[in-house]
Design a protein around this motif. Structure first.
Motif, PDB file in Angstrom:
ATOM      1  N   LYS A  85       2.097  14.633  -8.665  1.00  0.00           N
ATOM      2  CA  LYS A  85       2.985  15.837  -8.731  1.00  0.00           C
ATOM      3  C   LYS A  85       3.377  16.034 -10.205  1.00  0.00           C
ATOM      4  O   LYS A  85       3.639  17.200 -10.426  1.00  0.00           O
ATOM      5  CB  LYS A  85       4.232  15.481  -7.861  1.00  0.00           C
ATOM      6  CG  LYS A  85       3.991  15.298  -6.222  1.00  0.00           C
ATOM      7  CD  LYS A  85       5.163  15.342  -5.507  1.00  0.00           C
ATOM      8  CE  LYS A  85       4.675  15.035  -3.855  1.00  0.00           C
ATOM      9  NZ  LYS A  85       5.933  14.592  -3.334  1.00  0.00           N
ATOM     10  N   GLU A  89       1.335   9.408  -5.712  1.00  0.00           N
ATOM     11  CA  GLU A  89       1.756  10.885  -5.287  1.00  0.00           C
ATOM     12  C   GLU A  89       2.771  11.238  -6.326  1.00  0.00           C
ATOM     13  O   GLU A  89       2.690  12.360  -6.746  1.00  0.00           O
ATOM     14  CB  GLU A  89       2.489  10.766  -4.156  1.00  0.00           C
ATOM     15  CG  GLU A  89       1.350  10.734  -2.843  1.00  0.00           C
ATOM     16  CD  GLU A  89       2.106  10.681  -1.356  1.00  0.00           C
ATOM     17  OE1 GLU A  89       3.275  10.166  -1.344  1.00  0.00           O
ATOM     18  OE2 GLU A  89       1.218  10.969  -0.651  1.00  0.00           O
ATOM     19  N   THR A  90       3.659  10.455  -6.897  1.00  0.00           N
ATOM     20  CA  THR A  90       4.671  10.875  -7.889  1.00  0.00           C
ATOM     21  C   THR A  90       3.875  11.048  -9.233  1.00  0.00           C
ATOM     22  O   THR A  90       3.973  12.190  -9.925  1.00  0.00           O
ATOM     23  CB  THR A  90       5.529   9.378  -8.177  1.00  0.00           C
ATOM     24  OG1 THR A  90       6.265   9.139  -7.034  1.00  0.00           O
ATOM     25  CG2 THR A  90       6.485  10.039  -9.244  1.00  0.00           C
ATOM     26  N   SER A 132       0.787  -1.286   0.050  1.00  0.00           N
ATOM     27  CA  SER A 132       0.073  -0.010  -0.053  1.00  0.00           C
ATOM     28  C   SER A 132       0.888   1.404  -0.048  1.00  0.00           C
ATOM     29  O   SER A 132       0.521   2.098  -0.724  1.00  0.00           O
ATOM     30  CB  SER A 132      -0.976   0.063   1.182  1.00  0.00           C
ATOM     31  OG  SER A 132      -1.819  -0.965   1.120  1.00  0.00           O
ATOM     32  N   ARG A 133       1.899   1.430   0.825  1.00  0.00           N
ATOM     33  CA  ARG A 133       2.821   2.426   0.644  1.00  0.00           C
ATOM     34  C   ARG A 133       3.484   2.550  -0.582  1.00  0.00           C
ATOM     35  O   ARG A 133       3.672   3.626  -1.029  1.00  0.00           O
ATOM     36  CB  ARG A 133       3.835   2.085   1.802  1.00  0.00           C
ATOM     37  CG  ARG A 133       3.252   2.413   3.433  1.00  0.00           C
ATOM     38  CD  ARG A 133       4.414   2.554   4.244  1.00  0.00           C
ATOM     39  NE  ARG A 133       4.097   2.614   5.436  1.00  0.00           N
ATOM     40  CZ  ARG A 133       4.609   2.246   6.736  1.00  0.00           C
ATOM     41  NH1 ARG A 133       5.794   1.716   6.536  1.00  0.00           N
ATOM     42  NH2 ARG A 133       4.244   2.572   7.732  1.00  0.00           N
ATOM     43  N   THR A 134       4.089   1.469  -1.244  1.00  0.00           N
ATOM     44  CA  THR A 134       4.391   1.495  -2.616  1.00  0.00           C
ATOM     45  C   THR A 134       3.566   2.100  -3.458  1.00  0.00           C
ATOM     46  O   THR A 134       3.991   2.863  -4.418  1.00  0.00           O
ATOM     47  CB  THR A 134       4.944   0.343  -2.859  1.00  0.00           C
ATOM     48  OG1 THR A 134       5.901  -0.366  -1.898  1.00  0.00           O
ATOM     49  CG2 THR A 134       5.588   0.395  -4.468  1.00  0.00           C
ATOM     50  N   GLU A 135       2.037   1.491  -3.394  1.00  0.00           N
ATOM     51  CA  GLU A 135       1.242   2.355  -4.290  1.00  0.00           C
ATOM     52  C   GLU A 135       0.975   3.701  -3.989  1.00  0.00           C
ATOM     53  O   GLU A 135       0.735   4.504  -5.166  1.00  0.00           O
ATOM     54  CB  GLU A 135      -0.006   1.402  -4.108  1.00  0.00           C
ATOM     55  CG  GLU A 135      -1.109   1.699  -5.341  1.00  0.00           C
ATOM     56  CD  GLU A 135      -2.405   0.846  -5.151  1.00  0.00           C
ATOM     57  OE1 GLU A 135      -3.217   1.268  -5.800  1.00  0.00           O
ATOM     58  OE2 GLU A 135      -2.305   0.078  -4.463  1.00  0.00           O
ATOM     59  N   LEU A 136       0.655   4.028  -3.003  1.00  0.00           N
ATOM     60  CA  LEU A 136       0.811   5.561  -2.707  1.00  0.00           C
ATOM     61  C   LEU A 136       1.787   6.436  -3.100  1.00  0.00           C
ATOM     62  O   LEU A 136       1.547   7.272  -3.590  1.00  0.00           O
ATOM     63  CB  LEU A 136       0.563   5.564  -1.043  1.00  0.00           C
ATOM     64  CG  LEU A 136       0.344   7.051  -0.567  1.00  0.00           C
ATOM     65  CD1 LEU A 136      -0.763   7.690  -1.051  1.00  0.00           C
ATOM     66  CD2 LEU A 136       0.433   6.983   0.987  1.00  0.00           C
ATOM     67  N   ASP A 137       3.081   5.948  -2.939  1.00  0.00           N
ATOM     68  CA  ASP A 137       4.276   6.486  -3.246  1.00  0.00           C
ATOM     69  C   ASP A 137       4.043   6.783  -4.831  1.00  0.00           C
ATOM     70  O   ASP A 137       4.392   7.674  -5.576  1.00  0.00           O
ATOM     71  CB  ASP A 137       5.461   5.967  -3.155  1.00  0.00           C
ATOM     72  CG  ASP A 137       5.621   6.052  -1.514  1.00  0.00           C
ATOM     73  OD1 ASP A 137       5.228   7.028  -0.794  1.00  0.00           O
ATOM     74  OD2 ASP A 137       6.700   5.277  -1.076  1.00  0.00           O
ATOM     75  N   GLN A 138       3.629   5.887  -5.766  1.00  0.00           N
ATOM     76  CA  GLN A 138       3.681   5.789  -7.103  1.00  0.00           C
ATOM     77  C   GLN A 138       2.471   6.820  -7.566  1.00  0.00           C
ATOM     78  O   GLN A 138       2.690   7.584  -8.304  1.00  0.00           O
ATOM     79  CB  GLN A 138       3.171   4.495  -7.606  1.00  0.00           C
ATOM     80  CG  GLN A 138       4.435   3.480  -7.720  1.00  0.00           C
ATOM     81  CD  GLN A 138       4.089   1.889  -8.029  1.00  0.00           C
ATOM     82  OE1 GLN A 138       2.922   2.031  -8.231  1.00  0.00           O
ATOM     83  NE2 GLN A 138       5.071   1.218  -8.023  1.00  0.00           N
TER      84      GLN A 138
END
Length: 65
Positions: free
Chosen positions: A51, A47-48, A39-45
């Motif tokens: 942005k 958010e990228t 989930s954190r990896t998906e959230l980072d993707q």
């Protein structure tokens, strides 16, 4: 001490159920932590991607005062 572990002749059933419960909790913890990592990896993707998108234009508010 041996009496404690034998638990009146039911020790094998009791300790086996403790073992199964412990293994189940460990497996549940591992799957939860893996899901959290995904989930954190998906959230980072996401958010990228967000942005890198063009920012929205903000409409000015009416100044009627």
């Amino acid at each position: 001490m041996n009496e404690f572990f034998s638990m009146g002749g039911y020790g094998s059933y009791i300790w086996a159920s403790y073992g199964i419960a412990a293994i189940s909790l460990i497996v549940l913890l591992i799957t939860t932590l893996r899901g959290l990592g995904q989930s954190r990896t998906e959230l980072d993707q996401l958010e990228t991607v967000l942005k890198s998108r063009r920012p929205r234009r903000v409409r000015p508010k009416d100044q009627t005062s």
